[in-house]
Design an enzyme around this catalytic site. Sequence first.
Site, mmCIF file in Angstrom:
data_model
loop_
_atom_site.group_PDB
_atom_site.id
_atom_site.type_symbol
_atom_site.label_atom_id
_atom_site.label_comp_id
_atom_site.label_asym_id
_atom_site.label_seq_id
_atom_site.Cartn_x
_atom_site.Cartn_y
_atom_site.Cartn_z
ATOM 1 N N PRO A 90 -39.490 -50.250 9.624
ATOM 2 C CA PRO A 90 -39.442 -48.932 8.978
ATOM 3 C C PRO A 90 -38.270 -48.770 8.021
ATOM 4 O O PRO A 90 -38.295 -47.925 7.130
ATOM 5 C CB PRO A 90 -39.313 -47.959 10.159
ATOM 6 C CG PRO A 90 -39.840 -48.703 11.335
ATOM 7 C CD PRO A 90 -39.471 -50.134 11.090
ATOM 8 N N GLU A 117 -38.072 -51.461 20.570
ATOM 9 C CA GLU A 117 -37.195 -50.556 19.837
ATOM 10 C C GLU A 117 -36.767 -51.133 18.497
ATOM 11 O O GLU A 117 -36.373 -50.406 17.593
ATOM 12 C CB GLU A 117 -35.950 -50.252 20.686
ATOM 13 C CG GLU A 117 -35.023 -49.193 20.121
ATOM 14 C CD GLU A 117 -35.682 -47.813 20.076
ATOM 15 O OE1 GLU A 117 -35.223 -46.967 19.285
ATOM 16 O OE2 GLU A 117 -36.654 -47.580 20.832
ATOM 17 N N ARG A 155 -56.005 -60.515 -2.163
ATOM 18 C CA ARG A 155 -56.994 -60.165 -3.190
ATOM 19 C C ARG A 155 -56.462 -60.375 -4.604
ATOM 20 O O ARG A 155 -57.225 -60.364 -5.564
ATOM 21 C CB ARG A 155 -57.469 -58.723 -2.993
ATOM 22 C CG ARG A 155 -56.408 -57.671 -3.186
ATOM 23 C CD ARG A 155 -56.854 -56.312 -2.660
ATOM 24 N NE ARG A 155 -58.150 -55.929 -3.197
ATOM 25 C CZ ARG A 155 -58.342 -55.416 -4.399
ATOM 26 N NH1 ARG A 155 -57.303 -55.241 -5.204
ATOM 27 N NH2 ARG A 155 -59.549 -55.071 -4.805
ATOM 28 N N ASP A 170 -57.041 -51.877 -10.612
ATOM 29 C CA ASP A 170 -56.931 -51.059 -9.408
ATOM 30 C C ASP A 170 -55.886 -49.967 -9.598
ATOM 31 O O ASP A 170 -55.006 -50.057 -10.458
ATOM 32 C CB ASP A 170 -56.510 -51.923 -8.211
ATOM 33 C CG ASP A 170 -57.658 -52.775 -7.701
ATOM 34 O OD1 ASP A 170 -58.814 -52.453 -8.015
ATOM 35 O OD2 ASP A 170 -57.392 -53.752 -6.997
#
Length: 245
Positions: A90, A117, A155, A170
């Site tokens: 994160p 954690e 991709r 895209d």
Amino acid sequence: MMKMDFLTLFPEMFPGVLESSIMKQASEKQAVTFGVHNIRDFSFDKHRKTDDYPYGGGAGMVMTPQPVFSAAEHLMQEAESTPRVIMLCPQGKPFTQRESEKLAREHHLIFICGHYEGYDERIREHLATDEYSIGDFILTGGELGAMVMADSITRLLPGVLGNDESAKKDSFSEGMLEHPHYTRPADFKGWKVPDVLLSGHHKNIERWRREQSLKRTAERRPDLLKKLTLTDEEKKWLQSIENEE
């Protein structure tokens, strides 16, 4: 050919993704090879333990460095080129289309999928070359994030998609959200395809698509517009959109 290796505590999560759709096709076309490795197999602990209590106390458990280092070093010894070692975290930099395009030019990626954690800090400091986050939210582990990144990168590899131009157009590839798409029938429940798309006039179609892309970006992701260099005509389109609002 690109090689992607995944270091995980839950290898059973990967087959459904790696053996389906574009990922499977990419593997069959030999554009990429995938390897999934159980971190527990590299633990020196007789119980194959991979976590421990944090020094200084606190809630939760922390992934110990030894199994992760041993797993990554094992792969590095067999590598033909120096791999990028990616830690899903994160705290990492946001994973964007631009980052995906950069990583698609690499030859070997190793994804470390965390749990508990967090990681022992020495994994971050002395093993990982990159840290990425797929969003400002918390997942149980890094496996889903690694699979998301792998799909996005795969991709972009040459020959994977039926038409390499598809990836270039895209959303985010050109800095804006993609324009609307339509297909048959031209009239569905009274909802009709825009006339310009049926005109066969390619220049007008491209102009309409660019305008719609700009409009959709302004409505849904205005933050992206700050990073764009717009033509005078596009600035007029944008002003017209703002006036309509």
